[in-house]
Design a protein around this motif. Structure first.
Motif, PDB file in Angstrom:
ATOM      1  N   ILE A 157       0.832  -1.205   0.000  1.00 32.07           N
ATOM      2  CA  ILE A 157       0.000   0.000   0.000  1.00 32.07           C
ATOM      3  C   ILE A 157       0.864   1.250   0.000  1.00 32.07           C
ATOM      4  CG2 ILE A 157      -1.664   1.298   1.390  1.00 32.07           C
ATOM      5  CD1 ILE A 157      -2.789  -1.409   2.278  1.00 32.07           C
ATOM      6  N   ARG A 158       1.982   1.210   0.731  1.00 31.26           N
ATOM      7  CA  ARG A 158       2.887   2.352   0.745  1.00 31.26           C
ATOM      8  C   ARG A 158       3.511   2.567  -0.637  1.00 31.26           C
ATOM      9  NH1 ARG A 158       7.285   1.355   4.881  1.00 31.26           N
ATOM     10  NH2 ARG A 158       5.459   1.414   6.239  1.00 31.26           N
ATOM     11  N   ALA A 159       3.866   1.454  -1.312  1.00 30.32           N
ATOM     12  CA  ALA A 159       4.472   1.575  -2.639  1.00 30.32           C
ATOM     13  C   ALA A 159       3.493   2.110  -3.677  1.00 30.32           C
ATOM     14  CB  ALA A 159       4.998   0.213  -3.085  1.00 30.32           C
ATOM     15  N   SER A 160       2.198   1.884  -3.439  1.00 30.86           N
ATOM     16  CA  SER A 160       1.197   2.380  -4.386  1.00 30.86           C
ATOM     17  C   SER A 160       0.772   3.814  -4.091  1.00 30.86           C
ATOM     18  CB  SER A 160      -0.027   1.466  -4.368  1.00 30.86           C
ATOM     19  OG  SER A 160      -0.640   1.467  -3.097  1.00 30.86           O
ATOM     20  N   GLY A 161       1.403   4.451  -3.101  1.00 28.40           N
ATOM     21  CA  GLY A 161       1.124   5.854  -2.819  1.00 28.40           C
ATOM     22  C   GLY A 161       0.216   6.103  -1.648  1.00 28.40           C
ATOM     23  N   GLY A 162      -0.122   5.067  -0.863  1.00 31.29           N
ATOM     24  CA  GLY A 162      -1.004   5.254   0.284  1.00 31.29           C
ATOM     25  C   GLY A 162      -0.300   5.925   1.447  1.00 31.29           C
ATOM     26  N   ASN A 163      -1.050   6.640   2.252  1.00 31.84           N
ATOM     27  CA  ASN A 163      -0.485   7.287   3.432  1.00 31.84           C
ATOM     28  C   ASN A 163      -0.585   6.344   4.637  1.00 31.84           C
ATOM     29  OD1 ASN A 163      -3.167   7.428   4.324  1.00 31.84           O
ATOM     30  ND2 ASN A 163      -3.427   9.503   3.500  1.00 31.84           N
ATOM     31  N   GLY A 204      -4.064  -2.263   5.139  1.00 24.85           N
ATOM     32  CA  GLY A 204      -2.960  -3.200   5.264  1.00 24.85           C
ATOM     33  C   GLY A 204      -2.980  -4.000   6.554  1.00 24.85           C
ATOM     34  N   LEU A 205      -3.264  -3.331   7.700  1.00 23.38           N
ATOM     35  CA  LEU A 205      -3.198  -3.999   8.987  1.00 23.38           C
ATOM     36  C   LEU A 205      -4.553  -4.529   9.462  1.00 23.38           C
ATOM     37  CD1 LEU A 205      -0.736  -1.716  11.003  1.00 23.38           C
ATOM     38  CD2 LEU A 205      -0.336  -4.020  10.172  1.00 23.38           C
ATOM     39  N   LEU A 206      -5.578  -3.685   9.437  1.00 14.54           N
ATOM     40  CA  LEU A 206      -6.861  -4.074  10.017  1.00 14.54           C
ATOM     41  C   LEU A 206      -7.474  -5.308   9.366  1.00 14.54           C
ATOM     42  CD1 LEU A 206      -8.594  -0.657  10.826  1.00 14.54           C
ATOM     43  CD2 LEU A 206      -7.379  -2.229  12.346  1.00 14.54           C
TER      44      LEU A 206
END
Length: 279
Positions: free
Chosen positions: A182-188, A196-198
């Motif tokens: 998710i971080r690599a796709s631009g998510g904050n 990602g976690l929940l």
């Protein structure tokens, strides 16, 4: 097969053949200390086999007085009290989980790397969890008065500390690959937590909450004895007036309720996390 060279093995592994005296005496010393504490506890707590044998006959008499279980004319009152106990357990556990989830994020190492924030949050949860539910019930009874509301608050506060610890550990054990994707796709950071976690930890959290609802049914019974409402209050009153047939009926109701909740919660857990194949 050649015989091993003992001298060579002794030179290679001296710690195995020549253990220091402290290592050799450690286990006997621990066993002796545990035995001494056990004997001291028996003496200090006034343990008496004679009292135990005498009490067994009294226990047998009470057991005979409990048979058969009979609610008399109080069955509707007992059903209402049981429903009150179940409501205390369900509401207290649900509120504890709702309040603990955001706090557990602050206690998770992979969410809050800084120890300046994480450490006091963890110690706060430990301090709350260190006080038993019964003590919290006595506190809240003096704050809000007798009744089921005090029971709900006691279970909520007690489980808040336990859920905070369990939820944070589940979050820390989550797979980082989804978060990194998710971080690599631009998510904050919020996207990492939400997507990602929940999704990984919610089934685990749901299973823990269901288990605590079952456990808190028994806890709600205990705190009811000290005045927090529910079937525990009825049980304490019947024991006080020596109505043993009603006592046995109340105990039977509690056992059936706990068994039913255990059956339902197990079905819900499998529905949430899926049936796992046994290898």
């Amino acid at each position: 097969m050649p015989r091993p060279d003992i001298a060579e093995l002794r030179g290679k592994y001296p710690g195995v053949f020549e253990r220091p005296a402290s290592a050799r005496l450690a286990l006997p010393a621990m066993v002796a200390a545990a035995l001494a504490i056990f004997v001291y506890g028996l003496v200090d707590l006034d343990f008496s086999p004679t009292k135990l044998i005498t009490g067994m006959s009294q226990l047998g008499w009470i057991t005979m007085m409990m048979i058969p279980p009979n609610p008399g004319s109080s069955f509707p009152l007992y059903m209402q009290a049981l429903g009150e106990t179940l409501s205390i357990a369900l509401l207290g556990t649900t509120l504890a989980a709702l309040f603990a989830l955001p706090v557990s994020l602050l206690a998770a190492r992979n969410i809050i790397p800084s120890n300046l924030i994480r450490f006091p949050v963890r110690r706060f949860l430990d301090s709350i969890r260190g006080v038993d539910t019964l003590i919290w019930a006595l506190v809240w009874i003096n704050v809000v008065g007798l009744g089921p509301f005090a029971g709900v608050l006691a279970i909520m506060v007690s489980d808040f500390g336990a859920f905070g610890k369990l939820f944070s550990e589940a979050i820390e054990a989550a797979d980082r690959k989804q978060v990194e994707g998710i971080r690599a796709s631009g998510g904050n950071a919020l996207h990492e937590i939400r997507f990602g976690l929940l999704p990984q930890v919610l089934p685990v959290i749901a299973g823990q909450v269901l288990y605590f609802i079952e456990s808190n049914t028994r806890s709600a019974t205990i705190i009811g004895i000290v005045g927090a409402g529910g079937i525990g209050l009825q049980l304490a009153e019947q024991i006080r007036v020596l109505e043993w047939q009603k006592v046995s009926f109340l105990i039977l109701m509690i056992l059936i309720a706990v068994a039913a909740i255990d059956f339902i919660s197990s079905k819900l857990r499998f529905a949430i996390i899926g049936q796992r194949a046994v290898v």
